[in-house]
Scaffold this active site. Sequence first.
Site, PDB file in Angstrom:
ATOM      1  CG  ASN A 136      -0.148  -0.029   2.532  1.00 47.45           C
ATOM      2  OD1 ASN A 136       1.080  -0.127   2.528  1.00 47.45           O
ATOM      3  ND2 ASN A 136      -0.846   0.035   3.644  1.00 47.45           N
ATOM      4  CG  HIS A 138       3.753   0.025   4.782  1.00 50.13           C
ATOM      5  ND1 HIS A 138       2.850  -0.924   5.207  1.00 50.13           N
ATOM      6  CD2 HIS A 138       4.924  -0.644   4.642  1.00 50.13           C
ATOM      7  CE1 HIS A 138       3.452  -2.089   5.318  1.00 50.13           C
ATOM      8  NE2 HIS A 138       4.708  -1.953   4.973  1.00 50.13           N
ATOM      9  CD  GLU A 143       0.232   0.419   7.361  1.00 50.94           C
ATOM     10  OE1 GLU A 143       0.623   0.584   6.191  1.00 50.94           O
ATOM     11  OE2 GLU A 143      -0.136  -0.680   7.799  1.00 50.94           O
TER      12      GLU A 143
END
Length: 241
Positions: A136, A138, A143
């Site tokens: 994603n 990160h 995050e």
Amino acid sequence: MKIIITDSYKEMSERAGNVVASQIILKPDSILGLATGSTPLEMYRYLIELYKKGVIDFQNITTFNLDEYHRISPSSPQSYAYYMMENFFNHINIPKENINIPNGDAIDVDEECREYAKKLESLGPIDLQVLGIGPNGHIGFNESSDHFPVGTHLAKLTGDTLEANSRFFDSIDDMPRTAITIGIRDIMLSKKILLLANGIGKADIIAKALKGKVTPRVPASILQLHHDVIVILDKEAASKL
Ligand code: GLP
């Protein structure tokens, strides 16, 4: 940003290892920022080989790991502390007191974050920060969210991350839901950054992070704003650039 595309995971790892090795040779008391995960495994193996050949010496090197799962003991095989000892530190001559990894088992996690940040600030900045990238986007455990997390903090892991990293645990239910990570500011303060990615599974996120909009939804996209980033990819990870 310098992007190097290699033919294989092995070549990516050796090119990355050479960047780390030259940092160590040119500045033997460097502060290295280190990552875990599958991506840097072969780079660590290659650095151990260079150490054994007498090319590099870790006697005066200090390391700071990016992150550690919360409520997991350093002796647990799933901890990043265990990973680092097994895959790297046990095989080189770095003094134990020069190794810094957040203590995921700390009773007072806020205090642990503060102490880790304080130590990093007093010894840093990091000379060379090695990074992998989560599916994603990160970096560390910073995050995807609506803001860039600044300093060392307890991160709530997202569904994507739980899914991606559950392969290291018996089941997704056994995975910690939170982790201690250094922040985006700590990463961006590093003098040099080395970002690694391999495999087709990273192709989409690499394209978004390197060529897309700079956004906290894709935390690695902020690296576009750093003055000295080397990205080393295998050809699969680079295939959507
Ligand atoms: C993990 C770590 C990151 C790592 C990333 C990629 O969750 N917190 O520091 O870079 O995910 O992992 P992998 O290399 O296994 O794909």
